[in-house]
Design a protein around this motif. Structure first.
Motif, mmCIF file in Angstrom:
data_model
loop_
_atom_site.group_PDB
_atom_site.id
_atom_site.type_symbol
_atom_site.label_atom_id
_atom_site.label_comp_id
_atom_site.label_asym_id
_atom_site.label_seq_id
_atom_site.Cartn_x
_atom_site.Cartn_y
_atom_site.Cartn_z
ATOM 1 N N ILE A 251 -31.088 -120.863 75.342
ATOM 2 C CA ILE A 251 -31.321 -119.535 74.586
ATOM 3 C C ILE A 251 -30.318 -119.014 74.946
ATOM 4 O O ILE A 251 -29.287 -118.204 74.147
ATOM 5 C CB ILE A 251 -32.775 -119.036 74.605
ATOM 6 C CG1 ILE A 251 -33.680 -119.584 73.722
ATOM 7 C CG2 ILE A 251 -32.486 -117.580 73.696
ATOM 8 C CD1 ILE A 251 -35.024 -118.965 73.115
ATOM 9 N N PRO A 252 -29.719 -118.599 76.204
ATOM 10 C CA PRO A 252 -28.656 -117.601 76.513
ATOM 11 C C PRO A 252 -27.072 -118.641 76.549
ATOM 12 O O PRO A 252 -26.492 -117.931 76.358
ATOM 13 C CB PRO A 252 -29.054 -117.496 78.323
ATOM 14 C CG PRO A 252 -30.407 -117.353 78.477
ATOM 15 C CD PRO A 252 -30.558 -118.975 77.762
ATOM 16 N N ARG A 253 -27.207 -119.692 76.674
ATOM 17 C CA ARG A 253 -26.167 -120.564 76.216
ATOM 18 C C ARG A 253 -25.626 -120.786 74.965
ATOM 19 O O ARG A 253 -24.043 -120.322 75.025
ATOM 20 C CB ARG A 253 -26.203 -121.902 77.316
ATOM 21 C CG ARG A 253 -26.693 -121.404 78.636
ATOM 22 C CD ARG A 253 -26.790 -122.826 79.573
ATOM 23 N NE ARG A 253 -27.020 -122.778 81.394
ATOM 24 C CZ ARG A 253 -27.039 -123.997 82.444
ATOM 25 N NH1 ARG A 253 -27.643 -125.192 80.912
ATOM 26 N NH2 ARG A 253 -27.851 -123.570 83.134
ATOM 27 N N VAL A 254 -26.296 -120.581 74.432
ATOM 28 C CA VAL A 254 -26.112 -121.297 73.074
ATOM 29 C C VAL A 254 -25.589 -119.584 72.144
ATOM 30 O O VAL A 254 -24.845 -119.535 71.360
ATOM 31 C CB VAL A 254 -26.793 -121.852 72.177
ATOM 32 C CG1 VAL A 254 -26.735 -122.024 70.780
ATOM 33 C CG2 VAL A 254 -27.411 -123.253 72.692
ATOM 34 N N GLY A 255 -27.005 -118.665 72.886
ATOM 35 C CA GLY A 255 -26.797 -117.566 72.581
ATOM 36 C C GLY A 255 -25.266 -116.374 72.906
ATOM 37 O O GLY A 255 -24.571 -116.345 72.383
ATOM 38 N N PHE A 256 -24.398 -116.947 73.635
ATOM 39 C CA PHE A 256 -22.898 -116.806 74.443
ATOM 40 C C PHE A 256 -21.876 -117.284 73.062
ATOM 41 O O PHE A 256 -21.394 -116.935 73.329
ATOM 42 C CB PHE A 256 -22.838 -116.827 75.583
ATOM 43 C CG PHE A 256 -21.812 -117.013 75.890
ATOM 44 C CD1 PHE A 256 -21.094 -115.488 76.314
ATOM 45 C CD2 PHE A 256 -20.125 -117.457 76.007
ATOM 46 C CE1 PHE A 256 -20.390 -114.967 77.155
ATOM 47 C CE2 PHE A 256 -19.195 -117.015 76.150
ATOM 48 C CZ PHE A 256 -19.270 -115.682 77.252
ATOM 49 N N LEU A 257 -21.922 -119.032 73.030
ATOM 50 C CA LEU A 257 -20.989 -119.339 72.374
ATOM 51 C C LEU A 257 -21.143 -118.448 70.902
ATOM 52 O O LEU A 257 -20.459 -118.524 69.878
ATOM 53 C CB LEU A 257 -21.824 -120.320 72.047
ATOM 54 C CG LEU A 257 -21.020 -121.456 73.398
ATOM 55 C CD1 LEU A 257 -21.860 -122.702 73.139
ATOM 56 C CD2 LEU A 257 -20.331 -121.346 73.278
ATOM 57 N N PHE A 258 -22.796 -117.958 69.885
ATOM 58 C CA PHE A 258 -22.977 -117.294 68.882
ATOM 59 C C PHE A 258 -22.349 -116.173 69.165
ATOM 60 O O PHE A 258 -21.815 -115.920 68.060
ATOM 61 C CB PHE A 258 -24.069 -117.377 68.865
ATOM 62 C CG PHE A 258 -25.158 -117.034 67.645
ATOM 63 C CD1 PHE A 258 -24.928 -117.365 66.833
ATOM 64 C CD2 PHE A 258 -25.385 -115.638 67.267
ATOM 65 C CE1 PHE A 258 -25.304 -117.209 65.554
ATOM 66 C CE2 PHE A 258 -25.729 -115.229 66.131
ATOM 67 C CZ PHE A 258 -24.921 -115.921 65.414
ATOM 68 N N GLU A 259 -22.557 -115.631 70.211
ATOM 69 C CA GLU A 259 -22.223 -114.173 70.049
ATOM 70 C C GLU A 259 -20.070 -114.374 69.253
ATOM 71 O O GLU A 259 -19.868 -113.550 69.421
ATOM 72 C CB GLU A 259 -22.068 -113.445 71.394
ATOM 73 C CG GLU A 259 -23.524 -112.738 71.167
ATOM 74 C CD GLU A 259 -24.005 -112.115 72.519
ATOM 75 O OE1 GLU A 259 -23.100 -111.917 73.075
ATOM 76 O OE2 GLU A 259 -25.458 -112.187 72.779
ATOM 77 N N LEU A 260 -20.039 -115.181 70.633
ATOM 78 C CA LEU A 260 -17.982 -115.901 70.962
ATOM 79 C C LEU A 260 -17.723 -115.771 69.127
ATOM 80 O O LEU A 260 -16.751 -115.603 68.969
ATOM 81 C CB LEU A 260 -17.746 -116.400 71.516
ATOM 82 C CG LEU A 260 -16.752 -116.695 72.243
ATOM 83 C CD1 LEU A 260 -16.053 -115.800 72.389
ATOM 84 C CD2 LEU A 260 -16.246 -118.183 72.676
ATOM 85 N N SER A 261 -18.262 -116.761 68.688
ATOM 86 C CA SER A 261 -18.000 -117.194 67.131
ATOM 87 C C SER A 261 -18.493 -115.929 66.016
ATOM 88 O O SER A 261 -18.327 -115.884 65.233
ATOM 89 C CB SER A 261 -18.781 -118.308 66.161
ATOM 90 O OG SER A 261 -20.832 -117.369 66.458
ATOM 91 N N GLY A 262 -18.829 -114.742 66.582
ATOM 92 C CA GLY A 262 -18.944 -113.681 65.843
ATOM 93 C C GLY A 262 -20.198 -113.504 64.712
ATOM 94 O O GLY A 262 -20.677 -112.713 63.931
ATOM 95 N N GLY A 263 -21.250 -114.024 65.233
ATOM 96 C CA GLY A 263 -22.119 -114.534 64.306
ATOM 97 C C GLY A 263 -21.888 -115.537 63.762
ATOM 98 O O GLY A 263 -23.013 -115.438 62.857
ATOM 99 N N ASP A 264 -21.153 -116.641 63.823
ATOM 100 C CA ASP A 264 -20.990 -117.639 62.986
ATOM 101 C C ASP A 264 -21.963 -118.430 63.283
ATOM 102 O O ASP A 264 -21.849 -120.115 64.322
ATOM 103 C CB ASP A 264 -19.605 -117.855 63.130
ATOM 104 C CG ASP A 264 -19.090 -119.405 62.011
ATOM 105 O OD1 ASP A 264 -20.006 -119.796 61.282
ATOM 106 O OD2 ASP A 264 -18.418 -119.665 61.693
#
Length: 510
Positions: A251-264
């Motif tokens: 969850i933290p690692r995928v969540g970081f990518l998710f935030e970097l994508s701007g919620g994409d």
């Protein structure tokens, strides 16, 4: 008479057990020498230990009820069974001494368990190693359900799961954690993994971490989370995803990518599908790379994610050894932050290639051709040649030289069309030969239209030339011949063919 000992490469008596076998075992299975001593020698001729053994022997022999005889027979069978799988007598004595529960387990149960493990591919040294480390594998009732599932289940897994996987499963898992193993595996089938592909998952996941040490609720939560980003397809691409802890790692690692994508969420799923291994990197590692590109290259988070979307392996490149010197090179060549972004979108491999074994050689070739150091043109050319090997690039330059072109000509072509340096040298030579021999054109025409070398030979160059030659003859523009779309070329060809037909009809009417 000495007892014969069979050589065994992983001897429990020397590797795993520090103390000598206990006397009770030796009383149940006396050596011929001890029997002879009991019958022929006075007690005072025996040493202290042998005297004790002899007394215990006599006590054992004095008990003649059926249960004791059965116990002795079972013990003798155990020695024979362990001898078959590589244990010598001393190894067996040490094993039984350290784990007396084996003596209390019915012989048939132990033999069946050994045969089941052998049927699963765990045999020879692997089996001996497993028994030494986890002797409860022979006696624990909890193992039965897992063995039965792997051996006789309706998924027909027998012979398909790597023996090393099964050995590791039983070697690293306490028997109590094997409860529910089958039901947990079937949860993957319910989430979309097929019966044909479940074998791939079981052969490439850590079965202990993925199933045994997780509760049913943990596995269900993980599958629900992964379904947002590809689910079964993502698991098949990297079964090791199941090894991770959902709350502490995924969850933290995928969540970081998710935030970097701007919620994409779709973009995040694309990154995970391209490089599922990206979740092996800690949040600190991911953040460190992003912060570097923001501060040193001047990129925005949106631009960084677009680069990640194209090339997730950017996170695999060392910041100190690769990212910093590569970005520094681009800045020295005069590229702005926007230029660097455009460069990395087109040539992201530039961040990962070895300098000494790859980029340095290409840089020498480019300078030799005529590129000037620390120029944008050199940077663009470096980006173009990241997709080819040093050997192929050298061969390409050799082909051009063999056809009479000079370094200045190669420089001029590559400045207009940098991709000419990355084309396959064999395909390149075939096109140049056709241009000169079949089309009757001068090789110098490539200076004006180097993109000619980028078109497919059979599907574009040869096909179109032969079609147009019937109508226009030999003298036609290479640019017009190849650059028009397929639909427009087809329409124009039909139109040209229709005109002569009409003219011929008019002539016949006259």
């Amino acid at each position: 008479m000495s007892t014969s000992t069979k050589s065994f490469p992983f001897s429990p008596s020397t590797c795993c057990f520090s103390r000598a076998p206990s006397s009770p075992i030796r009383t149940l299975f006396p050596s011929p020498l001890l029997s002879f001593a009991a019958q022929k020698l006075p007690l005072h001729f025996l040493g202290p230990q042998d005297s004790k053994l002899l007394l215990l022997k006599c006590n054992a022999l004095a008990v003649n009820d059926s249960s004791t005889n059965s116990f002795v027979d079972s013990g003798m069978l155990l020695f024979s069974l362990f001898r078959e799988i590589g244990f010598n007598e001393r190894d067996t004595e040490a094993l039984l001494d350290a784990h007396p529960v084996i003596n209390l387990t019915p012989f048939e149960s132990i033999r069946t368990r050994i045969h089941s493990l052998q049927s699963l591919g765990v045999s020879g040294l692997s089996l001996s190693r497993l028994i030494v480390k986890r002797p409860e594998v022979l006696t624990a009732a909890e193992i039965d359900s897992a063995v039965c599932f792997l051996l006789k289940g309706d998924l027909e897994l027998v012979g398909k799961i790597k023996p090393s996987q099964i050995e590791h499963l039983f070697n690293s898992t306490e028997p109590r954690f094997l409860a529910g193993f089958e039901a947990k595996v079937r949860m993957l089938i319910e989430c979309g993994i097929t019966r044909e592909t479940i074998v791939h998952v079981l052969n490439n996941a850590n079965l202990t971490k993925a199933f045994c040490l997780k509760s049913f609720e943990d596995i269900e939560r993980m599958l629900t989370f992964l379904n947002r980003f590809g689910g079964a397809d993502l698991i098949l691409r990297r079964p090791a995803l199941l090894n991770y802890d959902l709350d502490a790692q995924l969850i933290p690692r995928v969540g970081f990518l998710f935030e970097l994508s701007g919620g994409d969420e779709t973009g995040t799923a694309t990154v995970l599908r391209k490089l599922p291994f990206v979740v092996a990197y800690t949040v600190d590692h991911l953040k460190d790379h992003v912060e570097f590109l923001k501060s040193f290259a001047g990129l925005s988070e949106e631009e960084i994610f677009r680069i990640v979307l194209v090339y997730p392996n950017m996170f695999s490149a060392s910041r100190e050894r690769k990212l910093h010197p590569r970005i520094d090179f681009l800045k020295q060549c005069g590229l702005s932050s926007h230029d660097i972004f455009r460069f990395l979108i087109k040539a992201p491999l530039f961040l990962s290639l070895s300098f000494e074994g790859n980029l340095a050689y290409k840089l020498v070739f480019l300078v030799k051709i005529g590129y000037k150091k620390n120029t944008k043109e050199l940077a663009m050319a470096m980006g173009a040649v990241t997709r080819t090997s040093c050997k192929n690039m050298q061969e390409v330059i050799g082909v051009f030289l063999n056809y009479g072109l000079t370094f200045d000509d190669i420089l001029e072509m590559s400045m207009k069309h940098p991709q000419v340096l990355q084309y396959n040298h064999e395909s390149l030579e075939e096109k140049m030969n056709y241009l000169v021999e079949e089309m009757g054109r001068e090789v110098g025409e490539l200076l004006a239209f180097p993109a000619f070398l980028g078109y497919k030979f059979d599907g574009r160059i040869k096909h179109r030339y032969e079609e147009k030659r019937k109508i226009l003859g030999e003298g036609m523009s290479l640019n017009k011949l190849l650059s028009v779309s397929a639909a427009r070329f087809s329409t124009k060809s039909k139109r040209k063919q229709r005109v002569p037909a009409i003219n011929g009809l008019n002539e016949s009417d006259d």
